[in-house]
Design a protein around this motif. Structure first.
Motif, mmCIF file in Angstrom:
data_model
loop_
_atom_site.group_PDB
_atom_site.id
_atom_site.type_symbol
_atom_site.label_atom_id
_atom_site.label_comp_id
_atom_site.label_asym_id
_atom_site.label_seq_id
_atom_site.Cartn_x
_atom_site.Cartn_y
_atom_site.Cartn_z
ATOM 1 N N HIS A 113 -9.849 19.578 -36.181
ATOM 2 C CA HIS A 113 -11.199 20.171 -35.438
ATOM 3 C C HIS A 113 -11.712 18.984 -34.482
ATOM 4 C CE1 HIS A 113 -13.933 18.518 -38.455
ATOM 5 N NE2 HIS A 113 -12.984 18.572 -39.078
ATOM 6 N N ILE A 114 -12.172 19.081 -33.489
ATOM 7 C CA ILE A 114 -13.009 18.296 -32.818
ATOM 8 C C ILE A 114 -14.054 18.980 -31.654
ATOM 9 C CG2 ILE A 114 -10.906 18.542 -30.722
ATOM 10 C CD1 ILE A 114 -11.524 15.754 -30.088
ATOM 11 N N GLU A 115 -15.123 18.201 -31.663
ATOM 12 C CA GLU A 115 -16.303 19.245 -31.054
ATOM 13 C C GLU A 115 -17.184 18.023 -30.549
ATOM 14 O OE1 GLU A 115 -17.637 21.580 -34.317
ATOM 15 O OE2 GLU A 115 -18.267 19.727 -35.541
ATOM 16 N N ASP A 116 -18.260 18.407 -29.716
ATOM 17 C CA ASP A 116 -19.235 17.240 -29.333
ATOM 18 C C ASP A 116 -20.561 17.759 -29.910
ATOM 19 O OD1 ASP A 116 -20.311 19.024 -27.351
ATOM 20 O OD2 ASP A 116 -18.567 18.638 -26.435
ATOM 21 N N ASP A 117 -21.659 16.985 -29.635
ATOM 22 C CA ASP A 117 -23.025 17.216 -30.163
ATOM 23 C C ASP A 117 -23.757 18.033 -29.112
ATOM 24 O OD1 ASP A 117 -23.184 15.266 -28.538
ATOM 25 O OD2 ASP A 117 -24.530 14.084 -29.685
ATOM 26 N N GLY A 118 -22.997 18.451 -28.077
ATOM 27 C CA GLY A 118 -24.089 19.052 -26.934
ATOM 28 C C GLY A 118 -24.058 20.796 -27.089
ATOM 29 N N ARG A 119 -25.191 21.077 -26.652
ATOM 30 C CA ARG A 119 -25.532 22.590 -26.514
ATOM 31 C C ARG A 119 -26.417 22.816 -25.366
ATOM 32 N NH1 ARG A 119 -27.328 20.421 -31.426
ATOM 33 N NH2 ARG A 119 -29.551 20.639 -31.633
ATOM 34 N N LYS A 120 -26.941 23.870 -25.161
ATOM 35 C CA LYS A 120 -27.728 24.340 -24.114
ATOM 36 C C LYS A 120 -28.998 23.554 -24.109
ATOM 37 C CE LYS A 120 -29.934 28.312 -22.148
ATOM 38 N NZ LYS A 120 -30.071 29.754 -22.133
ATOM 39 N N GLY A 121 -29.255 22.759 -22.911
ATOM 40 C CA GLY A 121 -30.341 21.996 -22.894
ATOM 41 C C GLY A 121 -30.064 20.668 -23.462
ATOM 42 N N ILE A 122 -29.024 20.327 -24.125
ATOM 43 C CA ILE A 122 -28.772 19.047 -24.736
ATOM 44 C C ILE A 122 -27.123 18.447 -24.116
ATOM 45 C CG2 ILE A 122 -28.341 17.704 -26.923
ATOM 46 C CD1 ILE A 122 -31.246 18.671 -26.651
ATOM 47 N N LYS A 123 -27.455 17.168 -23.530
ATOM 48 C CA LYS A 123 -26.208 16.678 -23.269
ATOM 49 C C LYS A 123 -25.375 16.046 -24.159
ATOM 50 C CE LYS A 123 -24.364 12.898 -19.975
ATOM 51 N NZ LYS A 123 -24.933 11.793 -19.186
ATOM 52 N N ALA A 124 -24.235 16.507 -24.067
ATOM 53 C CA ALA A 124 -23.040 15.881 -25.328
ATOM 54 C C ALA A 124 -22.967 14.271 -24.932
ATOM 55 C CB ALA A 124 -21.781 16.641 -25.219
ATOM 56 N N THR A 125 -23.137 13.656 -25.962
ATOM 57 C CA THR A 125 -22.830 12.144 -26.117
ATOM 58 C C THR A 125 -21.809 11.736 -27.236
ATOM 59 O OG1 THR A 125 -24.562 12.050 -27.709
ATOM 60 C CG2 THR A 125 -25.306 11.827 -25.344
ATOM 61 N N THR A 126 -21.637 12.507 -28.129
ATOM 62 C CA THR A 126 -20.559 11.856 -29.289
ATOM 63 C C THR A 126 -19.605 13.418 -29.559
ATOM 64 O OG1 THR A 126 -22.604 10.846 -30.149
ATOM 65 C CG2 THR A 126 -20.671 11.173 -31.577
ATOM 66 N N ILE A 127 -18.380 12.678 -29.617
ATOM 67 C CA ILE A 127 -17.390 13.465 -30.299
ATOM 68 C C ILE A 127 -17.188 13.305 -31.902
ATOM 69 C CG2 ILE A 127 -14.880 13.815 -30.353
ATOM 70 C CD1 ILE A 127 -15.006 13.561 -27.370
ATOM 71 N N TYR A 128 -16.958 14.437 -32.462
ATOM 72 C CA TYR A 128 -16.790 14.488 -34.225
ATOM 73 C C TYR A 128 -15.507 15.167 -34.214
ATOM 74 C CZ TYR A 128 -21.865 13.662 -34.128
ATOM 75 O OH TYR A 128 -23.222 13.041 -33.864
#
Length: 462
Positions: free
Chosen positions: A228-243
Motif C-alpha cells: 500500500h502507498i498513500e500520502d497525507d493530503g486531503r481536502k484543504g491539506i496539501k500532501a507533503t509525505t508518502i507512506y
C-alpha cells in the motif's frame, strides 16, 4: 566494428580470453549495494530488465569479461521468436553501453561525491553462437560485488520481470530499499527525485499517472498483494509525505471494523492508513470516531498523530499511578487534544512517537507472520521426510502398483523434463530424478489428506 569470417562458428580465443560464462537466470536472488537503488539513469523497459537479468545472472562472480546466451535473455524479455532476437538483444546491450548511470553521495558538509559510468564497458555479439561477451566498468563492479549485509538490497529477479513499466520497477526498487532500512515514510519531493519519473509534473497528475498504476501492478504480484502507498493530503491539506508498506498487514476490511458502516466509509476516504491504525488503537481506549464529524478536516497527519500520542501517554501514566478514568472520558480526550493541540510545540517529537507505535504494531504482525511461515516450513519439511520413508517402506510390488495407480499425476510431474524411467524409480536411488518425483507426489497427497501423515515421534531424554 569487428567483423568475423562467415566460416567462423565460435568466438575467437583472442577476444574471449579468460571470460566467465554465465547462464541467464529467470528466478533467484538479485543483490546489489544499496547505492544502486538510488542511482540516476534513464532506461527503457527492455534495457532495465536486461540490466537486472545480467546482475542476477552474475551471482557475484567477478570477472573482466562475461559471456551470456543472447537467446535466453530474449526468452525472458518476451521478444517475438519470428524476429532476429539475438540481434535485438545485442542492440539492447549496445544501448546500455552508451547509457549513463550516476551515483551521488553527500558528505557531512553537503559536498557530493559523484560516480558516473556506462552500464557496460564494451560488448561483442557473435551471430553464429548467439552469445554476447561484455565487460562492466571496474568501479561499477564494486557496487555489484563488494557486498555487505547492512548495505545490500536483495530482490527476486522474477518479481522484476513480471512488471510491465519502468516506473513500477523504479518505484519498487526504491521503496524496497527504504523498507530494508525500516523507513516507511518519505517526503514527496525526495520520492519523486529518486524514482526519477516525470519529476516536474503536477503532483495530482503524477499520483494518478505514476503512483496509482505502479501500486496496482505491484499488488498484482502475488507476494506483494498487501502493498500500500498513500500520502497525507486531503481536502484543504496539501500532501507533503508518502507512506507505504510491504508487510502482510491485517486486511483493510478489519480497520475500524467496530465503526458504523457510513462513518467508517467516510473515515477511510479522509485519513491515511497511519491515522486509521492510531484510531483503531484509540477505540480500545474509549475513542468514538463518529463524534469527530469534520473537526479533524483541517489538521494534517502529524498534528492528529502527535495529539493522539499525548493521550496515549496520559492513559499509560494514569494506569501506573492507579488514576484511570472512564473510557468515555478518554474518548473525549482524543478529540479535545487534536482540536486544542495539546502537543503544543512538541508536535514533531510526539508524531514520531506515534509513528513508532504504528511501526511496533507492524513489527509484531511481521513476527506473527514469520512464526506462521516457519511453522508451515517445519511442517512441510517433516512431510517431505515422511514421504521418503513411505516410499522406502513399500515392497517392490506395492511400489509398482502405486506408480501404475498414479501414472497420470506422475506424467504431469515428469513432463517438465525427460520421460519417467520405471527402472530408475524401482531402484529407489535417492539421486535419481524419479525418486524425487515420487517423493513430491506422496508429499502432495499427504498435504491433501489422501495419505495419512505419521505422528511425530517424541524422543525421550532418558
Amino acid at each position: 566494428m569487428l567483423l568475423l569470417s562467415p566460416k567462423s562458428n565460435r568466438l575467437p580465443k583472442e577476444i574471449l580470453g579468460n571470460s566467465q560464462f554465465i547462464p541467464a537466470v529467470k528466478e533467484g536472488l538479485l543483490r546489489f549495494r544499496s547505492e544502486l537503488s538510488l542511482a540516476e539513469y534513464n532506461l527503457t523497459l527492455l534495457e532495465l530488465k536486461t540490466w537486472f537479468i545480467v546482475i542476477a545472472s552474475l551471482k557475484e562472480q567477478e570477472s573482466p569479461l562475461y559471456v551470456i546466451p543472447a537467446m535466453s535473455i530474449a526468452d525472458q524479455l518476451g521478444i517475438n521468436k519470428a524476429k532476429a532476437r539475438g540481434t535485438m538483444v545485442s542492440d539492447i546491450f549496445g544501448k546500455l553501453m552508451k547509457q549513463t548511470i550516476t551515483i551521488t553521495a553527500k558528505n557531512e558538509t553537503g559536498e557530493a561525491s559523484v560516480y558516473r559510468a556506462n552500464f557496460f564497458g564494451e560488448t561483442y555479439y557473435d551471430a553464429n553462437s548467439k552469445i554476447i561477451a561484455f565487460s562492466i566498468p571496474p568501479i561499477l563492479h564494486k557496487f555489484l560485488f563488494h557486498l555487505k549485509n547492512n548495505l545490500t538490497l536483495s530482490l527476486d529477479i522474477s518479481d522484476i520481470l513480471k512488471f510491465e513499466s519502468v516506473m513500477t520497477i523504479r518505484m519498487f526498487v526504491y521503496l524496497r530499499e527504504l523498507d530494508r532500512l525500516n523507513i516507511h515514510s518519505v517526503p514527496i519531493e525526495e520520492f519523486r527525485k529518486h524514482v526519477n519519473f516525470s519529476p516536474s509534473s503536477d503532483y495530482r497528475v503524477y499520483k494518478q499517472r505514476v503512483i496509482k498504476p505502479a501500486e496496482k501492478e505491484i499488488q498484482n504480484t502475488g507476494m506483494y498483494r498487501y502493498f500500500h502507498i498513500e500520502d497525507d493530503g486531503r481536502k484543504g491539506i496539501k500532501a507533503t509525505t508518502i507512506y507505504f508498506g510491504f508487510t502482510n498487514e491485517e486486511d483493510d476490511n478489519l480497520l475500524l471494523a467496530s465503526v458504523a458502516s457510513k462513518c467508517r466509509k467516510d473515515l477511510l476516504k479522509k485519513f491515511s492508513r497511519r491515522i486509521l491504525l492510531l484510531m483503531d488503537f484509540a477505540i480500545k481506549e474509549g475513542f468514538n470516531p463518529t463524534y469527530i464529524k469534520n473537526q479533524f478536516d483541517t489538521f494534517d497527519d502529524d498534528r492528529i498523530a502527535a495529539n493522539f500520542q499525548v493521550v496515549f501517554s496520559r492513559i499509560a501514566s494514569d494506569r501506573k499511578t492507579n488514576r484511570q478514568k472512564t473510557p468515555d472520558e478518554y474518548g473525549r480526550y482524543f478529540i479535545r487534544a487534536v482540536v486544542d493541540n495539546w502537543a503544543g510545540d512538541d508536535v514533531a517529537a510526539r508524531a514520531k512517537q506515534a509513528k513508532q507505535k504504528v511501526r511496533n504494531a507492524e513489527i509484531q504482525k511481521q513476527m506473527q507472520d514469520i512464526t506462521e511461515q516457519e511453522k508451515f516450513q517445519g511442517q512441510a519439511s517433516y512431510i517431505r521426510g515422511c514421504a521418503k520413508e513411505f516410499i522406502e517402506a513399500m515392497s517392490l510390488g506395492e511400489l509398482v502398483t502405486f506408480i501404475k495407480a498414479n501414472k497420470k499425476e506422475i506424467h504431469v510431474l515428469a513432463s517438465r523434463g525427460r520421460a519417467f524411467d520405471m527402472d530408475n524409480a524401482l531402484s529407489r536411488k535417492k539421486t535419481y530424478r524419479e525418486f524425487r518425483i515420487l517423493c513430491q507426489l506422496v508429499a502432495g497427497k499427504m498435504m491433501a489428506g489422501q495419505i495419512p501423515v505419521p505422528t511425530p515421534k517424541i524422543q525421550s531424554l532418558f
